[in-house]
Design an enzyme around this catalytic site. Sequence first.
Site, PDB file in Angstrom:
ATOM      1  CB  CYS A  78      -1.055   0.201   1.306  1.00 31.58           C
ATOM      2  SG  CYS A  78      -1.614   1.601   1.809  1.00 31.58           S
ATOM      3  CD  GLU A  79       0.086   5.189  -4.230  1.00 31.11           C
ATOM      4  OE1 GLU A  79       0.848   4.749  -5.113  1.00 31.11           O
ATOM      5  OE2 GLU A  79      -0.463   6.120  -4.486  1.00 31.11           O
ATOM      6  CG  HIS A  80      -2.347   5.808   0.783  1.00 26.74           C
ATOM      7  ND1 HIS A  80      -3.766   5.877   0.663  1.00 26.74           N
ATOM      8  CD2 HIS A  80      -1.914   6.781  -0.320  1.00 26.74           C
ATOM      9  CE1 HIS A  80      -4.128   6.379  -0.595  1.00 26.74           C
ATOM     10  NE2 HIS A  80      -2.980   7.113  -0.958  1.00 26.74           N
ATOM     11  CG  HIS A  81      -0.911   3.071   5.548  1.00 20.09           C
ATOM     12  ND1 HIS A  81      -2.133   3.310   4.769  1.00 20.09           N
ATOM     13  CD2 HIS A  81      -1.289   4.226   6.470  1.00 20.09           C
ATOM     14  CE1 HIS A  81      -3.132   3.795   5.222  1.00 20.09           C
ATOM     15  NE2 HIS A  81      -2.382   4.431   6.401  1.00 20.09           N
ATOM     16  CD  GLN A 120      -7.970  -4.172  -3.972  1.00 18.47           C
ATOM     17  OE1 GLN A 120      -7.817  -4.015  -2.585  1.00 18.47           O
ATOM     18  NE2 GLN A 120      -8.993  -4.739  -4.449  1.00 18.47           N
ATOM     19  CG  HIS A 148      -6.102  -3.072   1.527  1.00 23.22           C
ATOM     20  ND1 HIS A 148      -5.371  -2.187   0.923  1.00 23.22           N
ATOM     21  CD2 HIS A 148      -6.946  -3.725   0.817  1.00 23.22           C
ATOM     22  CE1 HIS A 148      -5.622  -2.398  -0.474  1.00 23.22           C
ATOM     23  NE2 HIS A 148      -6.549  -3.211  -0.373  1.00 23.22           N
ATOM     24  CB  CYS A 150      -2.935   0.124   5.980  1.00 23.62           C
ATOM     25  SG  CYS A 150      -4.012   0.120   4.327  1.00 23.62           S
TER      26      CYS A 150
HETATM   27 ZN   LIG Z   1      -2.838   1.632   3.286  1.00 24.27          ZN
END
Ligand SMILES: [Zn+2]
Length: 188
Positions: A78-81, A120, A148, A150
């Site tokens: 996941c590119e956010h976390h 995703q 996920h 996250c």
């Molecule tokens: Zn994430």
Amino acid sequence: MVEINRSQIEEAIRLIIDAIGEDPKREGLLETPERVAKMYEEVFCGVNQDPKDFFDLVFSEDHEELVLVKDIPFFSMCEHHFVPFFGKAHIAYLPRNGKVTGLSRLARAVEAVAKRPQLQERMTSIIADAINEKLEPHGVMVIIEAEHMCMTMRGVKKPGSKTVTTAVRGNLINDSYARSEILALIKS
Ligand SMILES: [Zn+2]
């Protein structure tokens, strides 16, 4: 192609270990930066790969019926976390003018798209667009279901919850009958 800078990753991981109040020189953590750098090299090897490059064209006889490859396992980040999300991809397409590709090629394209910092939703459309552009089929449908980390190990903490995304191109957009046939085959 851009090489992954391992020593820079090692330095960054050392800083993170220090920043959380741990001791980077502690025995168990001593080689962690090196291990993480090696792992990132593998996990992010798809950063500069174009999924279209995987689709060798195989001109077959005039098969213009459904091709479905389901349950393609993948692991992404996941590119956010920067924690994993993982699950299965299902790819369906209706070839046109005999333009098909090797089935294993579809799985390799999924892997290339997964092995980069990713979302995703984007992953689903990149795969659908790559097939649409390269094979010019009558239609494409890509479905991805994933868990996920996250969402399960932090934040809302909902283990077992799955996110499902779809991307549909071509004639399948207006053909709900074909889409439900594909969904039934995926569930079977
Ligand atoms: Zn994430």
